[in-house]
Design an enzyme around this catalytic site. Structure first.
Site, PDB file in Angstrom:
ATOM      1  N   SER A  93      -1.851  -7.494  -0.917  1.00  7.47           N
ATOM      2  CA  SER A  93      -2.514  -6.913  -2.232  1.00  7.47           C
ATOM      3  C   SER A  93      -2.781  -8.163  -3.121  1.00  7.47           C
ATOM      4  O   SER A  93      -3.783  -9.124  -2.436  1.00  7.47           O
ATOM      5  CB  SER A  93      -1.399  -6.227  -3.156  1.00  7.47           C
ATOM      6  N   ASP A 194      -4.661   4.554   0.236  1.00  2.73           N
ATOM      7  CA  ASP A 194      -4.114   3.484  -0.542  1.00  2.73           C
ATOM      8  C   ASP A 194      -4.174   3.880  -1.930  1.00  2.73           C
ATOM      9  O   ASP A 194      -5.358   3.882  -2.123  1.00  2.73           O
ATOM     10  CB  ASP A 194      -4.736   2.089  -0.142  1.00  2.73           C
ATOM     11  N   HIS A 224      -0.331   1.596   0.470  1.00  3.66           N
ATOM     12  CA  HIS A 224      -0.418   0.234   0.049  1.00  3.66           C
ATOM     13  C   HIS A 224       0.551  -0.657   0.715  1.00  3.66           C
ATOM     14  O   HIS A 224       0.023  -1.578   1.401  1.00  3.66           O
ATOM     15  CB  HIS A 224      -0.729   0.346  -1.383  1.00  3.66           C
TER      16      HIS A 224
END
Length: 259
Positions: A93, A194, A224
């Site tokens: 991320s 996601d 995610h």
């Protein structure tokens, strides 16, 4: 402020090949701990730092910014470079964004990078409201634990501090201009489903970097936080194979294992 149980940084002294792992915004090293331990068990030197403002309470994150988070991973990278012959950087991320900036700025010092659902932009109307909203509202609903695997939980904040989110948005804008400076071999793994970072971010990154050795892998079974999800083992195995391809000493007795 005490660190939340399980959110502590992790380090392992292994062989001559080093790995730096970067966790995501409002998350903690817990989201990458199984990955870090998998690589450590295979003889690599591993560093998984806790980013400033993370792993305690969201109010602590409110008074930090992207420069603080980046400075921490850069310190860890320099420490690895002092003791390892080759260093790889891996990120989830926003940690993927930090990874990309390290690659852009450090060139050949970073041997290769692995990105899992990397973030490139703050999306939606909220992004445009951040510059003003952050002065009116301190925080909004959290983004932790976007995981398909039942029973798997991420240690992360239940609130997103808007000052910090605004700083992250500015970081993404700056990084986007630096992406063409990324030339290292790249393994990108991303989830079609996601709910935090859309696949468009991965596509944007792939279109902007200058890397020619690029492998893209789709994580069909995960959301995610894929490092704690159904595809976690696949992420660990593919990243280890990627590192081994570029650093052939990995896995050989007397080198990476220190045996």
């Amino acid at each position: 402020m005490p660190v939340l149980p399980g959110a502590e940084p992790y380090r392992h002294e292994g062989g001559e090949v080093g790995v730096l792992l970067c966790h995501g915004f409002t998350g903690s090293p817990q989201s990458l701990r199984p990955w870090a331990e998998y690589l450590a068990d295979r003889g690599l030197t591993v560093s998984l730092p806790l980013l400033p403002g993370h792993g305690t309470r969201w109010e602590d994150l409110q008074v930090t910014g992207w420069q603080d988070w980046y400075a921490e991973v850069e310190r860890e990278l320099r420490a690895l470079l002092e003791r390892c012959t080759e260093v790889f950087v891996l990120g989830l991320s926003m940690g993927g964004a930090l990874t990309l900036r390290l690659a852009a700025r450090h060139g050949d010092e970073v041997r290769g990078i692995v990105l899992v659902n990397p973030a490139n932009k703050v999306h939606g109307l909220a992004a445009h409201a951040l510059p003003l909203a952050r002065h009116l509202v301190p925080s909004t609903k959290g983004i932790a634990s976007d995981i398909a695997l039942e029973g798997s939980e991420e240690i992360g904040y239940d609130r997103v501090p808007l000052h910090a989110a605004h700083s992250m948005r500015r970081f993404f804008q700056r990084l986007d201009r630096e992406l063409p400076q990324v030339t290292q071999p790249l393994l990108l793994l991303h989830s079609p489903q996601d709910h935090v970072v859309p696949p468009a971010d991965s596509a944007r990154i792939l279109s902007r970097v200058s890397s020619t050795d690029v492998t893209e892998s789709i994580l069909e079974q995960s959301y995610h936080v894929a490092t704690l999800d159904h595809d976690a083992d696949r992420i660990f195995e593919e990243s280890y194979a990627f590192i081994g391809r570029l650093a052939p000493s990995v896995g050989k007795e007397g080198t990476a294992t220190g045996g």
